[in-house]
Structure formats: structure tokens, C-alpha cells
Design a protein around this motif. Structure first.
Motif, PDB file in Angstrom:
ATOM      1  N   SER A  91       0.585  -1.053   0.100  1.00 13.32           N
ATOM      2  CA  SER A  91       0.034   0.393   0.203  1.00 13.32           C
ATOM      3  C   SER A  91       0.746   1.351   0.460  1.00 13.32           C
ATOM      4  N   CYS A  92       1.179   1.967  -1.547  1.00 18.85           N
ATOM      5  CA  CYS A  92       2.060   2.609  -1.414  1.00 18.85           C
ATOM      6  C   CYS A  92       2.043   3.507  -2.493  1.00 18.85           C
ATOM      7  N   LYS A  93       2.455   4.331  -2.895  1.00 20.44           N
ATOM      8  CA  LYS A  93       2.592   4.985  -4.606  1.00 20.44           C
ATOM      9  C   LYS A  93       3.971   3.958  -5.263  1.00 20.44           C
ATOM     10  N   GLU A  96       7.167   5.473  -4.745  1.00 15.84           N
ATOM     11  CA  GLU A  96       8.114   5.334  -3.321  1.00 15.84           C
ATOM     12  C   GLU A  96       9.200   3.896  -3.689  1.00 15.84           C
TER      13      GLU A  96
END
Lengths: 130, 345
Positions: A91-93, A96
Motif C-alpha cells: 500500500s504505497c505509491k 516510493e
């Protein structure tokens, strides 16, 4: 969908795997029998820890209907401190992401069966901040 | 003596600034910031809700003291944004925390004070000997209707407390509640957004309840505001807690550490509790703290808390203010998507 998900919530909510006491191999998802030791298997549950390292990942742009609001989303292979490799959403961009980065397990929503259906929860990973 | 064995907090990383919301609705951001005393607020990610926030803050609380799930015998989750109308959040939280299935659980709802109501339930159960340790959580992903003033403040976050009688980092010396039928804020069954009584929410609701509960608990314990190192009050905005503190005789120094609302908004059931945790992050043995929550409808729970020597060896690395600083700003479009304000075809 509900019974099949419900049977595995123990392993989805927490990173719990199985270990064959005969050969020492650890499995996630858990197995009832060790494919190497077969009838000599001696299976016990083990806590796999909540920290790991990102081995590799894919960025999913063409998302299924239920993941549309999350696109682009990331699926990665994470090597846990226990040595076990698990597949999970990160769960991140995408910006990243870095192979080898430290990640930690978090409790998040997987999805839901529409507005009046059951909500599915489980483990995802996020980049370690510390 | 019953007290807090451990605590944990969770604040989603997304933030939206008052300027970004005001731009959409054609309002003056400076007058909103001046009027509300809020500069930005937290926003949950698309895969975060009251359940996930509850689990995260509870896991932090348990990890800090290496507490095993089998050592918890009660779980209360206070929220006004439980994901299910029927199916308790506490059941999912208990399972995720690997708590032995023989535990008492209930979801509580009392606007912004359901979290402190859970603490009171745990205190009673520990004191009576029914349980050894209980988990009380205040957690919310509150919503304000598009264009409603609440949109500037309704935020997301959670705080969890392990209540027990062994190795407590703070003792809970006293608690009381003050409750009346006051229609200042409500949400009818099936409605997505709450309604509120505008200015009616001030004097007859927030100020009356917070003041009465605070004054009464100090009176019955022969304490004055200057006997407290810190005080924290429910934070629906940045103005009300400052005003109520001043009216009661507390200084800005006593409330500043817990005044988190300016940077994360009103986290509802977690609001006064996250502020309280920010105080615990820096508290020293012997410090006395006044905590008074407020829930619309309306009621206040007040607590007198004293910090013990155990706080010195307690793991306080992941402080609330550090979590507040970890943030990523989003625009109103992303906010509308994350908060499901866009009607999908």
C-alpha cells in the motif's frame, strides 16, 4: 466467497504460516501436509513476523473492477525475516518503491461484496518509516 | 490500582489543507482557519476504515509491552463510523489481535466520547475482578457532507488503551460522566452524513458538558486546575478546547501538548484520546492529568490520571507528534475519491 475467505482469516489477518517439524520447512499460505515429507509431516503453526524486504514487484494499471479506485496498485514479493516469501499488495505509491526496501505488515481492507455485502480484511505491506 | 498498562495510536498519513477545501466551496480559508483553529486534517486511505485503524493502534499498544492476545479478556471499540451497522467491529479487532475467543466484546457509540466510555467499562471490569486486562479503543473515519462546515474538521484516527492493574504507567484515580438529552449533533439511521445544530453545539452542548464534568471531578477530589500538569479536552475544533480550558482556569501551557486538532482535525472518538496520548508521550512520574471527553447527544466523561514510575521504562518512541509530522497532502479530487464522495456509474 464468504466461507472460503472466512476459513482463512486466521492466516490473512496475521502472518501465520505452518512449519514441518520433520524437515524444518516453513510454508505460507499454510499447508496441512509437507509436500517434501508427505506422510512423515509434522505440521505446526508459526508466527512469521511482520517485517520483511521487498524482493520484486509489479505495478497493476489494468485493475479489476473491485480495485479500480486503487489503481495503479502494487503487488510485491516480500521476504520476511523468517525467510518465508509472501505475495502481498504494497500500500504505497509506485514512486516510493525500491527493490530491497524494508517493509512492514499492516492491517487493511482487501475489498467488499458491494455496499450491502461482507467486507474483507487482511494483511498488506507498507514501506518501513523508521 | 487500575490504570493504563499501555497505549497506541494511529493517524492515517494523508492530509488535506483547509485552503484546498475552501477553494472548492468558494470560502475564505483564512477566516475558516481563524474561526475553527484547524489548518489541516487527516484523511484515511481507500483501504483504511475504523476496523483497520483500531487494529493498528491496538497492535501498537500490545507490542509496546509485549502483551499476548491471550492476556486480554475484553475489547470495546468506540466509534461513530463502524463499517457495519450489524456486526461488531470488536469481533474483527479481537480476531486480528489473536485474542483468545473467550473475551467480552462490544461496539460502543456515543458520538465523540465512545472511546472514553470503553475505558470506563474496562476500569469497572478490572476493578470488579471480571477481567485482568481490557482493551478500550476510540477510532473513527468521520464524514462531513460536501460543503458542510464539518468537512473542514471531520478526520480519521485511533487510540487504544490496555487497561489493567499490573505494571500500570498511569493510575486512573477517578472518573465520572455527565449526560443529558441535548440534540446538538446527530445522524439518523441510513443517512451517510450527520446533521448538527450549528451554534447550538457550543454553549448548551460542548461547554456545558465538558465544564460540568471537569468541575465536578475536581471538586470531589479537592483539586484545582493548578494541581494538574496537563489537561486535555475533546477537540471538535481548535477553539472550543482552548476556550473551555481558559474558562476552567487552565493555562495554555497545560493544554498545548495535547492540542493536536490543528494539524489532524477532529478524529471524533479518538480526538481527546490522541491528545491524551501526546501528553503521555512526554509525561513524567508524578504528573497529574485531567482528561475530559465530549460526545454529542450529549455527554462528557472526565478522568483524573496520575503518572507512575513505570512510564520511565515504557517504550514511547513512536510519539503522536512524530506521527502527525509524517504526512502527504492530497487535493480535493483525491479526497473526494478516498471518502467515496463520488457517485460511481
Amino acid at each position: 466467497m464468504i466461507p472460503s475467505f472466512w476459513r482463512k482469516i486466521r492466516y490473512r489477518y496475521n502472518l501465520t504460516g505452518t512449519k514441518c517439524e520433520n524437515c524444518g520447512r516453513i510454508y505460507h499460505p499454510p499447508r496441512n501436509i509437507c509436500p517434501e515429507c508427505r506422510r512423515k509431516s509434522s505440521i505446526t503453526e508459526v508466527d512469521l513476523g511482520d517485517r520483511g524486504e521487498l524482493l520484486t514487484y509489479s505495478i497493476v494499471h489494468d485493475a479489476p473492477e473491485s480495485f479500480k479506485l486503487q489503481r495503479p496498485y502494487v503487488i510485491g514479493l516480500i521476504k520476511l525475516e523468517s525467510g518465508v516469501v509472501v505475495t502481498s499488495q504494497i500500500s504505497c505509491k509506485p514512486s516510493e518503491l525500491r527493490i530491497g526496501m524494508k517493509v512492514k505488515a499492516v492491517f487493511r481492507k482487501y475489498g467488499e461484496d458491494g455496499e450491502d455485502g461482507i467486507i474483507y480484511y487482511g494483511t498488506k505491506f507498507v514501506p518501513c518509516e523508521e | 490500582m487500575v490504570g493504563i498498562v499501555s497505549y497506541g495510536t494511529y493517524i492515517p498519513r494523508y492530509r488535506i489543507k483547509v485552503e484546498e477545501i475552501a477553494k472548492i466551496w468558494g470560502e475564505d480559508p483564512e477566516s475558516i482557519k481563524g474561526g475553527l483553529g484547524i489548518y489541516e486534517k487527516s484523511v484515511p486511505d481507500i483501504d483504511e476504515d475504523t476496523v483497520t485503524i483500531s487494529v493498528e493502534c491496538a497492535r501498537e499498544a500490545m507490542k509496546r509491552v509485549s502483551l499476548n492476545g491471550s492476556e486480554i479478556q475484553a475489547v470495546f471499540v468506540g466509534s461513530e463510523s463502524h463499517p457495519y451497522a450489524v456486526k461488531p467491529t470488536a469481533t474483527i479487532v479481537g480476531e486480528a489481535l489473536s485474542i483468545d475467543s473467550f473475551f467480552h466484546s462490544a461496539d460502543l457509540e456515543f458520538a465523540c466520547k465512545a472511546g472514553t466510555a470503553g475505558i470506563q467499562n474496562c476500569i469497572a471490569m478490572v476493578e470488579s475482578g471480571m477481567i485482568r486486562n481490557g482493551l478500550a479503543i476510540g477510532s473513527d473515519t468521520s464524514q462531513g457532507a460536501p460543503g458542510d462546515p464539518l468537512e473542514y474538521s471531520a478526520a480519521a484516527g485511533g487510540a487504544a488503551f490496555v487497561i489493567g492493574s499490573e505494571n500500570v504507567i498511569v493510575e486512573i484515580k477517578d472518573t465520572l460522566s455527565f449526560t443529558t438529552d441535548t440534540p446538538d449533533f446527530w445522524r439518523r439511521e441510513g443517512q451517510p452524513y450527520p446533521s448538527h445544530g450549528g451554534r447550538f453545539t457550543g454553549e448548551p452542548a460542548y461547554f456545558r458538558h465538558v465544564s460540568t464534568a471537569s468541575i465536578e471531578i475536581m471538586k470531589r477530589n479537592d483539586l484545582e486546575p493548578e494541581d494538574f500538569s496537563y489537561a486535555v479536552f475533546h477537540m471538535p475544533n481548535g477553539k472550543f478546547p482552548v476556550r473551555v480550558a481558559r474558562n476552567l482556569g487552565f493555562s495554555s501551557k497545560q493544554i498545548e501538548q495535547g492540542l493536536v486538532v490543528r494539524y489532524i482535525g477532529n478524529t471524533y472518538s479518538a480526538s481527546s484520546l490522541i491528545g491524551f496520548c501526546a501528553i503521555l508521550d512526554v509525561a513524567k512520574p508524578g504528573d497529574r492529568i485531567l482528561l475530559t471527553s465530549f460526545g454529542s447527544g450529549a455527554g462528557s466523561d472526565a478522568f483524573i490520571i496520575e503518572v507512575t514510575e513505570n512510564i520511565e521504562s515504557y517504550d514511547r518512541n513512536q510519539s503522536v507528534w512524530k506521527k502527525i509530522e509524517r504526512k502527504e497532502y492530497i487535493d480535493y479530487g483525491m479526497y473526494a475519491k478516498l471518502r467515496r464522495k463520488i457517485r460511481m456509474g
